[in-house]
Design an enzyme around this catalytic site. Structure first.
Site, mmCIF file in Angstrom:
data_model
loop_
_atom_site.group_PDB
_atom_site.id
_atom_site.type_symbol
_atom_site.label_atom_id
_atom_site.label_comp_id
_atom_site.label_asym_id
_atom_site.label_seq_id
_atom_site.Cartn_x
_atom_site.Cartn_y
_atom_site.Cartn_z
ATOM 1 N N LYS A 48 0.809 -1.235 0.018
ATOM 2 C CA LYS A 48 0.055 0.112 -0.088
ATOM 3 C C LYS A 48 0.884 1.276 -0.042
ATOM 4 C CE LYS A 48 -3.722 -2.466 2.142
ATOM 5 N NZ LYS A 48 -4.396 -2.954 3.552
ATOM 6 N N GLN A 92 -5.786 -1.939 9.744
ATOM 7 C CA GLN A 92 -5.232 -3.299 8.812
ATOM 8 C C GLN A 92 -5.688 -4.312 9.840
ATOM 9 O OE1 GLN A 92 -3.303 -3.281 6.122
ATOM 10 N NE2 GLN A 92 -3.911 -5.593 6.070
ATOM 11 N N ASP A 115 -12.010 1.424 3.519
ATOM 12 C CA ASP A 115 -12.090 -0.063 3.314
ATOM 13 C C ASP A 115 -13.837 -0.327 3.284
ATOM 14 O OD1 ASP A 115 -9.887 -1.440 2.890
ATOM 15 O OD2 ASP A 115 -9.512 -1.788 5.122
#
Ligand code: NAP
Length: 278
Positions: A48, A92, A115
């Protein structure tokens, strides 16, 4: 059989996104929160960071010790919610057991929830409203669309009902007028369903779980699974044998994975645009 090449499509999409960002000429910011030192997470975050760097994003990686409390984590999320340089925030996964992941994800401001896992964006997706959509499902739809594969009227069978992949994907396909069957570990006679799939998506996390006998001739097969053995990655689909039957199939690596990282960057760009309009 044709390969659904996520790596190639990602490069094309990155170039398109780059030119939009250049025209915009504003700094876009993405923050990743990590708790602990999960090895796979370290790899994903590096990917990322690398892509964010290519696009010129301002990137923050906040890594906390496993001992962080729920309250401290919430505080950190709120600091990023209030940081005007940050457009997108992700937590995460996986998180340590003592952390309430649902609470953490829902603490992220809905306009920064890149997300798409919070109640608001997930709810908007259900309603078919414009939302920040979970990256892997969004990448799968992009991969299918960009290869000219029809969705409307097709029978889509998804194996795996996680909040990250299976459930939002079922919603996306339903919104696109597919007929969706969502399977999981309690499904009785899984093969009965997988064999009927025009489009079969597998997100289970078990190496070569889907074998040739479970797939219809000419099916489109999307393999989400990432199973590590040493330095090698394997999908959930027995690629060598299933590819003989499939009309299209994603490789692992090089299929869904690269698209997921790209979609995070696309969502962050969209979040930046969206927030400016508020
Ligand atoms: P997850 O949360 O562990 O969910 C796995 C799903 O598989 C669950 O719904 C589970 O059913 C189902 N399942 C397990 N055993 C099964 C069986 N024998 N028959 C039918 N269904 C079964 O996993 P996830 O987060 O969705 O990830 C799945 C895989 O995709 C992992 O390998 C992960 O690393 C990978 N992944 C890849 C990307 C990418 O970008 N390529 C992104 C995300 C995830 P129950 O609900 O009944 O337990």
């Amino acid at each position: 059989m044709e390969l659904l090449n996520g790596k190639e499509l990602r490069e094309k999409k990155i170039e398109e996104l780059k030119s939009k960002i250049e025209k915009l000429n504003e700094l876009i910011g993405l923050a990743v929160i990590q708790v602990g030192n999960d090895e796979a997470s370290n790899v994903y975050i590096k990917q990322k960071e690398k892509l964010a760097g290519r696009l010129g994003y301002y990137f923050i990686h906040k890594k906390f010790n496993e001992s962080i409390t729920n309250e401290e984590l919430i505080d950190e999320i709120n600091k990023l919610n209030n940081n005007d340089q940050i457009d997108g925030i992700i937590v995460q996964m996986p998180l340590p057991k003592h952390i309430d992941s649902v609470k953490a994800v829902n603490e992220i401001n809905e306009y920064k929830d890149v997300d798409g896992l919070g109640f608001i964006n997930a709810g908007k997706l259900m309603h078919g409203e414009q939302a920040l959509v979970s990256c892997t499902p969004k990448g799968i739809i992009d991969l299918i669309d960009n290869n000219g594969i029809k969705i409307e009227g097709q029978h889509v069978v998804i194996v795996g009902r996680s909040i990250l992949v299976g459930k939002p994907l079922a919603c996306l396909f339903t919104n696109r007028n597919a007929t969706v069957t969502l399977c999981h570990s309690k499904t009785i006679d899984l093969t009965k369903y997988t064999k009927e799939a025009d489009i079969l998506v597998v997100a289970v996390g078990k190496k070569h779980f889907i074998t040739e006998d479970m797939v219809k001739d000419g099916a489109v097969v999307i393999d989400v699974g990432i199973n590590r053995e040493g330095k090698k990655l394997y999908g959930d689909v027995d690629f060598d044998n299933v590819s003989k039957k499939a009309s299209y199939i994603t490789p692992v690596p090089g299929g869904v994975g690269p698209m997921t990282v790209y979609e995070l960057m696309d969502n962050t760009y969209k979040a930046h645009i969206l927030r400016k309009k508020l």
